[in-house]
Design a protein around this motif. Structure first.
Motif, PDB file in Angstrom:
ATOM      1  N   THR A 652       0.277  -1.431  -0.070  1.00  0.00           N
ATOM      2  CA  THR A 652      -0.271  -0.097   0.669  1.00  0.00           C
ATOM      3  C   THR A 652       0.755   1.305  -0.028  1.00  0.00           C
ATOM      4  OG1 THR A 652      -1.252  -0.948   0.836  1.00  0.00           O
ATOM      5  CG2 THR A 652      -1.857   1.284   1.032  1.00  0.00           C
ATOM      6  N   TYR A 653       2.250   0.905   0.497  1.00  0.00           N
ATOM      7  CA  TYR A 653       3.065   2.147   0.921  1.00  0.00           C
ATOM      8  C   TYR A 653       3.348   2.477  -0.752  1.00  0.00           C
ATOM      9  CZ  TYR A 653       7.161   5.374   2.331  1.00  0.00           C
ATOM     10  OH  TYR A 653       8.223   6.013   1.707  1.00  0.00           O
ATOM     11  N   LEU A 656       0.899   4.190  -3.256  1.00  0.00           N
ATOM     12  CA  LEU A 656       0.949   5.621  -2.383  1.00  0.00           C
ATOM     13  C   LEU A 656       1.700   7.318  -3.001  1.00  0.00           C
ATOM     14  CD1 LEU A 656      -0.289   5.157   0.985  1.00  0.00           C
ATOM     15  CD2 LEU A 656      -1.665   6.742  -0.172  1.00  0.00           C
ATOM     16  N   ARG A 657       2.923   6.393  -2.948  1.00  0.00           N
ATOM     17  CA  ARG A 657       3.954   6.820  -3.142  1.00  0.00           C
ATOM     18  C   ARG A 657       3.837   6.620  -5.326  1.00  0.00           C
ATOM     19  NH1 ARG A 657       8.281   8.743  -0.804  1.00  0.00           N
ATOM     20  NH2 ARG A 657       9.727   8.381  -2.297  1.00  0.00           N
ATOM     21  N   THR A 673       4.540  12.501   0.591  1.00  0.00           N
ATOM     22  CA  THR A 673       4.303  10.913   1.361  1.00  0.00           C
ATOM     23  C   THR A 673       5.725   9.962   1.517  1.00  0.00           C
ATOM     24  OG1 THR A 673       2.214  11.070   0.171  1.00  0.00           O
ATOM     25  CG2 THR A 673       3.539   9.029   0.684  1.00  0.00           C
ATOM     26  N   PRO A 675       8.251   8.179   4.656  1.00  0.00           N
ATOM     27  CA  PRO A 675       7.838   7.042   5.324  1.00  0.00           C
ATOM     28  C   PRO A 675       7.071   7.283   6.803  1.00  0.00           C
ATOM     29  CG  PRO A 675      10.255   6.952   4.479  1.00  0.00           C
ATOM     30  CD  PRO A 675       9.737   8.275   3.886  1.00  0.00           C
ATOM     31  N   THR A 677       4.647   8.970   7.248  1.00  0.00           N
ATOM     32  CA  THR A 677       3.276   8.700   6.256  1.00  0.00           C
ATOM     33  C   THR A 677       2.887   7.169   6.748  1.00  0.00           C
ATOM     34  OG1 THR A 677       3.520   9.807   4.188  1.00  0.00           O
ATOM     35  CG2 THR A 677       1.334   8.371   4.426  1.00  0.00           C
ATOM     36  N   LEU A 678       3.621   5.665   6.194  1.00  0.00           N
ATOM     37  CA  LEU A 678       3.543   4.458   6.503  1.00  0.00           C
ATOM     38  C   LEU A 678       3.759   4.449   8.407  1.00  0.00           C
ATOM     39  CD1 LEU A 678       3.273   1.505   5.370  1.00  0.00           C
ATOM     40  CD2 LEU A 678       5.803   1.772   5.356  1.00  0.00           C
ATOM     41  N   SER A 745      -5.365   3.751  -4.003  1.00  0.00           N
ATOM     42  CA  SER A 745      -4.002   4.333  -2.444  1.00  0.00           C
ATOM     43  C   SER A 745      -4.314   2.534  -2.204  1.00  0.00           C
ATOM     44  CB  SER A 745      -5.187   4.987  -1.289  1.00  0.00           C
ATOM     45  OG  SER A 745      -6.156   4.532  -1.839  1.00  0.00           O
TER      46      SER A 745
END
Length: 820
Positions: A652-653, A656-657, A673, A675, A677-678, A745
């Motif tokens: 998912t991350y 997002l990137r 976005t 790290p 954010t994760l 996302s």
């Protein structure tokens, strides 16, 4: 001419006898015994008439019935007689006299001697009377002195035995002068006697006074003052009995100390030195002296107690004995004690002249907002039963979110994020000492009039340690720590600011955009490392500031300007924005339906002085006390992230990137976005698992955390056209945009899908997508229409007998995501 003699208005001998009778004969009622056994529940006659035991499992029913049977078979006990036995056995060192018990005993005896009123008006004298009564009625210890006891126990036992022998000899030879050779009573007392004030007067609870309501009439009275603790000194020993040793006759001389200052004895006053005219020198003996723990507390008026145009007043509170370490800076407390005058000392006496200072000698301290771990022991069991009942219903997340500031219309996603802020994630400390914060930081940025400040006020009141401050009225020193000179010891000390006072709590900062840049940089270390490093005035240390930051700000130029990009409107440095886990952008856009609902809501609140029906199950809305109790229960869980959910979050991350890179190309970038954010998604998912009282984070928790992050940008997406002339979208187009955002996302993935291989495109769970669409206010017919319309356009396809929705993507996007 002899002076006129006035008889005392109170018969102290009669009161002394009444006090001794009270300590010997007072018994707790059977109702109080049952209440204590069931966990401090107030039981009325029909208390269990409407209680349904079918709501509990068999184990809980048996435990409750066993507690009731045990309580009913327990006879009334002598409360204070048992307390005296515990004091004699050295199992406790506190003697708490509840004035409610004295009042009840006085009514039962039928003697109108006004004992309670006399105690409240002349408390200092009655402390001595009760201490004499306790010394007189003190029973013998149930166990004698053994080799396991410390030196103090042996000394106190010998001193008590010597006093008894001198009293017997003086009575036998009728020589009262021998009693002067006894040890002082203050030296042999191993307890602190305090009064607990009455909880009701004339059927109504007594009202706590503010600092400015205290008058000269209250001198010597037992009063209760409400305020906020601003400064708490270190705990240091204060002398109560000073001991000396004579170098000529070897006598031990004891000097009781009752004031702030005293003159040490220099010459021996014993009879041997007087007969021999030796004038022996006295040397202090700290081993034989008696010291008490002492702490000075400063309390300040609450904001609502200060009249218009005035500044808050402060009062000094002296705590000793068992009352030290009962409050910390920033606590909202009710302190009951004796209001007394005291002369200024030292250089202050030279400046003050004839003026006299006042202070409060503390007797009882009650906290208004306890910490979560302290609150668990005092939660009413019926509140816990209600919490467990609604937890099993499955929709407690929405009910708790709607219970946050119910008088404020809308902002459901914002309230859900604030609920997760109260719960927080799990703070972890790695083996090498590195600490990963679990507190969640949220920033509310929006147009004026969207109730940002009201939400901050509510959160600061619900949180056990909530501090509310504004950006323009706070400096960097006021937020972190200031170096000051201690008025007692004259040493340089650190006084914590708002962030230190909110340790293990929430710091709400309003008007965040109005702060100076130099002051705003003081928050950077607190928001990530959760410490404050200080190097001032020879003091180099690091203070704990384990707090969540809830900030509210306005965009550039006050309102959101659609002609500028989102980054230009926010106007906050990227280093600060990345430290916020959720950044809500709340725009005040005109809409006929929502404006009408908002106006009706506001009008209803003003007409009925309460919020309208919020659409919850059975109209249930949790009170702030119940919300605080639920959060306290949820914070006891420490959910972990299983391996499959961890892999899902990693992929998912990556998406997002990918989405962040595409937004940068299309100039629709809202935030970076990173790290962090994760880590923010992990903290939100752990908070959601805590709300369910779960020990593991599920994929639905991660999806809800991602949905909240996306929901923070909804108001921006509703009007992101530079010219503001965007054509109104129909329902199908809005549903398509919603599903497209979910696909980008990485949300709503099937639980058993292989995320690395896509034959046609991105697979999504049809059930999860439908739930998200329905939750956004669309009807099922609108969803089916949009599904069929875009299936015909070959934008997406259904698979797996209608359980999967395959979102067809271009080959370039698939290749780019697979390369990542």
């Amino acid at each position: 001419m002899a002076l006129l003699q006035m008889t005392a208005p109170v018969n102290y001998e009669l009161h002394q006898a009444a006090i001794e009778s009270f300590l010997n004969n007072f018994k707790t009622s059977p109702q109080e015994t049952i209440t204590t056994a069931l966990g401090n529940i107030n039981i009325d006659e029909d208390e269990f008439s409407d209680y349904d035991f079918m709501d509990e499992d068999e184990g809980q029913q048996q435990q409750r019935r066993r507690a009731q049977d045990k309580a009913q078979n327990t006879a009334p006990r002598h409360k204070y007689k048992d307390m005296l036995q515990r004091l004699a056995d050295r199992k406790t060192n506190e003697a708490i006299i509840e004035l409610d018990d004295v009042d009840q005993f006085e009514k039962e005896q039928g003697e109108n001697i006004k004992l309670v009123e006399s105690i409240e008006k002349n408390t200092r004298h009655y402390v001595e009377l009760l201490s004499r009564a306790i010394d007189k009625l003190m029973p013998q210890p149930s166990q004698g002195i053994s080799f396991k006891d410390d030196v103090l126990d042996v000394l106190m036992a010998n001193r008590t035995q010597r006093n008894q022998e001198l009293a017997e000899v003086a009575e036998r030879i009728t020589d009262p002068t021998l009693l002067n050779d006894q040890y002082p009573a203050q030296l042999t007392r191993r307890y602190t006697l305090v009064f607990k004030p009455r909880t009701s007067m004339s059927g109504e609870p007594p009202k706590a006074l503010s600092v400015r309501q205290v008058r000269g009439d209250h001198l010597g009275h037992l009063i209760t003052i409400r305020g906020i603790t601003t400064r708490v000194s270190d705990v240091k020993p204060i002398v109560q009995v000073s001991a000396y040793t004579c170098d000529r006759c070897g006598c031990e001389i004891f000097q009781p100390v009752t004031d702030k200052q005293y003159a040490p004895l220099a010459l021996c006053p014993s009879q041997d030195c007087k007969d021999n005219q030796a004038k022996g020198q006295l040397y202090p003996s700290s081993r034989a002296s008696k010291f008490l723990p002492f702490q000075e507390v400063k309390i300040q008026e609450l904001a609502e107690q200060v009249p218009i145009g005035q500044i808050p007043r402060t009062l000094t509170v002296l705590c000793s004995g068992i009352l030290v370490r009962k409050c910390n800076p920033g606590d909202l407390v009710d302190i009951s004690g004796i209001f007394l005058p005291t002369p200024y000392t030292g250089w202050q006496a030279m400046r003050a002249g004839l003026l006299t200072d006042t202070y409060l000698e503390a007797h009882h301290i009650s906290q208004h907002k306890k910490a979560y771990d302290e609150m668990l022991a005092d939660i009413d069991p019926r509140v816990i039963e209600k919490i467990i009942k609604f937890t099993k219903s499955g929709n407690v997340y929405d009910m708790l979110a709607k219970s946050i500031a119910p008088e404020i219309y809308g902002h459901l996603d914002v309230k859900k994020a604030l609920l997760l802020l109260l719960v927080g994630g799990v703070t972890k400390e790695v083996g090498d000492g590195m600490r990963i914060r679990g507190d969640i930081n949220i920033c509310l940025m929006g147009d004026p009039g969207v109730a940002k400040s009201q939400l901050l006020k509510y959160i600061s009141k619900v949180a056990p340690r909530g501090v509310y401050t504004t950006g323009r009225g706070s400096s960097g020193v006021g937020l972190t720590a200031a170096v000051m000179r201690d008025p007692i010891t004259d040493e340089m000390i650190l006084e914590g600011g708002a962030l230190v006072l909110a340790d293990n709590g929430i710091c709400c900062i309003d008007e965040f955009d109005k702060m100076d840049d130099n002051d705003r940089t003081a928050i950077h270390e607190v928001m990530e490392q959760q410490t404050i490093s200080i190097s001032k005035a020879g003091i180099s240390t690091s203070l704990n500031a384990r707090t969540s930051i809830l900030a509210a700000a306005n965009p550039l130029y006050g309102r959101y300007n659609t002609r500028l990009t989102a980054v230009e409107n926010i106007n906050l440095p990227a280093a600060l924005l990345s430290r916020f886990d959720v950044m809500f952008l709340l725009l005040d856009t005109p809409n006929r339906d929502s404006d009408a609902q908002l106006a009706k809501h506001v009008a209803y609140v003003h007409m009925h002085n309460r919020h309208p029906d919020l659409g919850t199950t059975n109209g249930v809305v949790f009170t702030p006390t119940e919300v605080r109790a639920y959060v306290a229960k949820a914070r006891t869980f420490r959910p972990v992230v299983p391996e499959d959910v961890s892999e899902y979050m990693v992929k998912t991350y990556v998406r997002l990137r990918n989405q962040h890179k595409r937004n940068e190309k299309s100039a629709q970038n809202f935030g970076h976005t990173t790290p962090r954010t994760l880590l923010g998604v992990v903290r939100l998912a752990q908070a959601l698992a805590r709300l369910r009282f779960a020990k593991e984070v599920t994929q639905e928790d991660v999806d809800e955390a991602l949905r909240l992050v996306e929901a923070s940008k909804e108001s921006l997406a509703a009007d992101n056209s530079p010219n503001g002339n965007r054509r109104a979208l129909n329902a199908s187009s809005k549903i398509y945009n919603l599903v497209k955002g979910l696909a980008d996302s990485g949300a709503c993935r099937p639980d058993d899908a292989d995320e690395d291989e896509y034959e046609f495109g991105i697979e999504m769970s049809m059930r999860k997508v439908k739930e998200r669409v329905i939750a956004k206010g669309f009807t099922e017919n609108q969803w089916l229409t949009a599904l069929e319309e875009y299936t015909d356009l070959d934008v997406w396809q259904t698979a797996g007998n209608g359980t999967r929705l395959v979102f067809v993507t271009s080959g370039g996007e698939r290749d780019w995501s697979q390369e990542l």
